[in-house]
Design an enzyme around this catalytic site. Structure first.
Site, PDB file in Angstrom:
ATOM      1  N   ASP A   1       4.538   6.568   6.982  1.00  0.00           N
ATOM      2  CA  ASP A   1       4.630   6.707   5.528  1.00  0.00           C
ATOM      3  C   ASP A   1       3.436   7.448   4.932  1.00  0.00           C
ATOM      4  OD1 ASP A   1       7.040   5.203   5.344  1.00  0.00           O
ATOM      5  OD2 ASP A   1       5.889   3.356   5.509  1.00  0.00           O
TER       6      ASP A   1
ATOM      7  N   ASP B   1       9.941   2.466   1.279  1.00  0.00           N
ATOM      8  CA  ASP B   1      10.258   2.242   2.692  1.00  0.00           C
ATOM      9  C   ASP B   1      10.924   0.875   2.831  1.00  0.00           C
ATOM     10  OD1 ASP B   1      10.102   2.613   5.563  1.00  0.00           O
ATOM     11  OD2 ASP B   1       8.468   1.164   5.518  1.00  0.00           O
TER      12      ASP B   1
ATOM     13  N   ASP C   1       4.261   1.182   4.247  1.00  0.00           N
ATOM     14  CA  ASP C   1       3.204   0.436   4.936  1.00  0.00           C
ATOM     15  C   ASP C   1       2.836   1.001   6.300  1.00  0.00           C
ATOM     16  OD1 ASP C   1       5.522  -0.317   6.386  1.00  0.00           O
ATOM     17  OD2 ASP C   1       4.565  -2.204   6.970  1.00  0.00           O
TER      18      ASP C   1
END
Length: 754
Positions: A500, A298, A496
């Site tokens: 996700d 990410d 995080d």
């Protein structure tokens, strides 16, 4: 089991020493039975799953020792088996994957409007077409459309992006986002069961449940060692006609290096990782990380800081200075809860500006605050003019924002567009170095998946040299991408946010940034980084690769020695009891080798930083932050030369010269003579800093060139036409060199400090 088998072995040993052989045999036989019963259960369970585990040889050896009366050998094998299982249990305490944080965050009720009446109802009672009231700070319970006005939303739960988003009447709103502005009404377009947030929870649960269990390292070796050991035992029995010889082969064939050394290496790796701020949930995660070849990562909060920061402050020509624009905007933004307002206020305070207390403040959702600051009417947020009617300087700012992937906040004073602030989410300083380390550790493919816009995502991918970038990704898109990559190679997913969590659960190894990330991401992950440094991901990868390599060495070496002992037992040179003792010696050698995981890897990392070097890094890192204003002033002076080469431009260049002389050049001199010598031992000698020293020389040369131009201009009373091109080139060149030089120092040197 370990306590019982150890007690039986010790008690039998005491009985044997005092001459009570029958008592000793009874104790050892009891210890053998204590180990045999659960071992049979484990083997049956593995067989039901279609696997032949490493415990089958141990079961045959335990049963064989009972049948032929070699009780001491059985007790020794039982202790070894129990020890291995205990280590496995210590390595295998896995956190729950039910994503409690997601479920706890999900709303349980909604406020439904019927005419003038507002009633709280259970979420299951909400139907399509119902009008729901969403108060400040509340989570939108179902998907819908904004009924009237403008809704200001925090969509980070779904996209990972921290910046607030404005949704006007008729725009779609997804469940799971947070109302960051005033109250608004939503017309439900889906029930709770069919809404976006419920889909995220369902995806996370399904991803965790559907992920195939990994085959352990020990099981891979057992796949060929097991039939080999059984075959040799059969040959021994056939050659000698003595079942004791076959039992002796099975005793020394008991795969203790697999049962003991592999778990020791894995547990040692987990222990060492924990000391580096990396919490590994179980041994499978560490083993899988050690053979991973693909990383899906990410952006926001993982590769970037996750907090907006002021990139540039611009003022309209002939009006206020950029400093005044920032001060007025920050003074007003003190009373705003918008995340961009926090960044603007933080930047002003960092620059030491004295902020005024605003009055008559109102904040219209989606537009920003308006109020009175020092007797002037100030607005911060969206511009009142359409983009096609913006003045030339403002269009330049718009273009700059597009090129830099930044967000523009406009500042209006007394009804006139006066300035603008560009904000962006900066790349973590340790991100480039981390990416290089990950590739060295064995990762072959690195993909960036983000809910952010394409422009900033592509910039991050370009700077870091990633293999692929995908922007605008929803949780389901991330899960789909992770599953595709997992089908080709062992895949790690790092993130995080709540958005996700499903992808973390779907990956072979999920890694969560746990220091500031969502608790649901940590709950879904196999590995949690407890410090806010992405470099810990590279640390975890290095540790996993080394732990797996040492585990393989220990297992292979131990089994090679076991094969030699099996050959001796086959020939009748090793009775079962002696074979069991010899196997213990082999175990000790394998375990000692496995414990090397606890030691630092030889030849890596260099000597630790001295306290003085850490102090200097902290000092110069702080000075870099302070000098960002100097770097901006250099660029602003160059811009001014392009439009106005008169007295204002000359004053701007004089200001740059003062800043260079009083602030920047002393900083570079101190780095050259204090920081670089302090880092030489850590970096392997002065040659490591030679390139940066060359940059210092270039910075000093360009500063001297600018000073010479000023001397010529002062002598002539103005900037001469023939000076402009070279002076402008010197300013732009110095600006570029400084930005690159600062980035290189922050990446290569400042990231050395924890």
């Amino acid at each position: 089991m370990l306590i019982a088998t150890t007690a039986a072995l010790v008690a039998g040993g005491v009985g044997w020493l005092v001459g009570h052989r029958e008592f000793a045999d009874a104790c050892w036989a009891g210890g053998t039975v204590v180990a045999l019963v659960p071992a049979v259960v484990w083997v049956v369970g593995a067989l039901r799953k279609g696997r032949l585990g490493v415990d089958l040889i141990a079961v045959l050896a335990l049963a064989g020792t009972l049948l032929v009366g070699e009780y001491l050998a059985g007790a020794l094998v039982g202790v070894m088996l129990a020890t291995g299982r205990t280590l496995e249990a210590a390595a295998g305490r896995r956190a729950s994957r039910d994503l409690r944080a997601l479920l706890e965050r999900a709303p349980r009720s909604a406020r439904r409007r019927r005419g003038e009446e507002i009633v709280s109802v259970s979420l299951d009672a909400v139907a399509v077409g119902d009008v729901l009231v969403i108060g400040p700070g509340e989570v939108v319970p179902v998907d819908g459309t904004v009924r009237a006005g403008t809704a200001v939303l925090d969509e980070s739960a779904l996209t990972g992006e921290a910046a607030h988003v404005a949704r006007d009447a008729g725009d779609e709103v997804r469940s799971g986002v947070v109302n960051a502005g005033g109250a608004f009404d939503v017309t439900a377009t889906a029930t709770a069961r069919d809404s976006t947030y419920a889909e995220i929870v369902r995806l996370a649960r399904e991803a965790g449940a559907e992920k195939a269990p990994a085959v352990r390292l020990a099981e891979r070796y057992a796949a060929w060692f097991l039939p080999l050991a059984l075959g040799l035992a059969g040959v021994a029995w056939a050659m000698s006609g003595d079942p004791v010889r076959a039992v002796a082969v099975l005793v020394v064939a008991t795969p203790c290096p697999l049962l003991l050394a592999v778990p020791v290496a894995v547990v040692s790796g987990m222990s060492r990782a924990a000391r580096r701020g990396v919490v590994v949930r179980d041994g499978r995660a560490l083993e899988n990380l050690g053979r991973a070849r693909t990383l899906v990562i990410d952006k926001t909060g993982t590769l970037t800081a996750g907090r907006p920061r002021v990139l540039e402050v611009t003022a309209a020509p002939g009006g206020l200075s950029p400093t005044d624009v920032l001060r007025l905007a920050a003074s007003l933004d003190q009373v705003s809860v918008h995340i961009l307002a926090e960044a603007i206020t933080r930047e002003a305070r960092h620059r030491g500006l004295d902020l005024s207390l605003p009055g008559e403040v109102t904040e219209e959702p989606g537009r920003g605050p308006t109020g009175t600051v020092d007797g002037r009417r100030v607005s911060v947020g969206k511009a009142d003019l359409p983009s096609g009617q913006l003045p030339g300087w403002a269009r330049t700012v718009d273009n700059r924002a597009l090129l830099d992937g930044a967000t523009v906040v406009w500042v209006t004073v007394d009804g006139t567009l006066t300035g603008a602030l560009l904000l962006h989410d900066p790349l973590r300083r340790d991100a480039p170095h981390t990416v290089r380390r990950l590739r060295r550790a064995g990762l072959r493919r690195l993909l960036l998946l983000t809910g952010d816009r394409p422009e900033p995502a592509r910039q991050v991918g370009m700077v870091l040299g990633l293999d692929e970038v995908a922007a605008g990704q929803l949780p389901a898109d991330k899960v789909r991408a992770v599953r595709e990559e997992s089908g080709r190679a062992v895949t790690v997913m790092a993130g995080d946010g709540i958005n996700d969590a499903p992808a973390l659960a779907a990956a072979d190894v999920g890694v969560a940034m746990g220091a500031r990330g969502a608790t649901s991401a940590s709950a879904a992950a196999d590995i949690v980084l407890t410090t806010d440094r992405v470099a810990r991901l590279a640390d975890a990868m290095d540790l996993a690769v080394r732990a797996r390599r040492i585990a393989v060495q220990s297992a292979a070496g131990g089994m090679a020695l076991s094969l030699v002992a099996m050959a001796a037992a086959l020939l009748g040179w090793l009775p079962p009891a002696a074979g069991a003792l010899l196997q213990e010696g082999i175990d000790v050698v394998a375990i000692l080798n496995a414990l090397r995981v606890l030691l630092p890897a030889p030849g890596t990392g260099g000597p630790p930083l001295e306290p003085e070097a850490e102090r200097l890094i902290e000092r110069f890192a702080a000075e870099h932050e302070d000098l960002r204003g100097v770097v901006d002033a250099i660029r602003d002076a160059a811009h001014l030369l392009s439009s106005d080469a008169g007295p204002d431009a000359l004053d701007a260049v004089h200001r740059v010269d003062r800043l260079l002389t009083e602030e920047l050049l002393p900083h570079e001199f101190a780095e050259e003579h204090q920081l670089y010598p302090a880092l030489n031992e850590r970096l392997g000698g002065p040659d490591a800093t030679e390139t940066m020293s060359r940059a210092h020389t270039e910075i000093e040369r360009l500063a001297g060139r600018i000073a010479t131009h000023l001397t010529l201009a002062d002598a002539a009373g103005a900037l001469l036409p023939e000076q402009l091109d070279d002076l402008r080139a010197s300013l732009y060149g110095l600006h570029t060199v400084l930005r690159l030089h600062f980035s290189q120092e922050e990446e290569s040197y400042f990231s050395l400090s924890p």
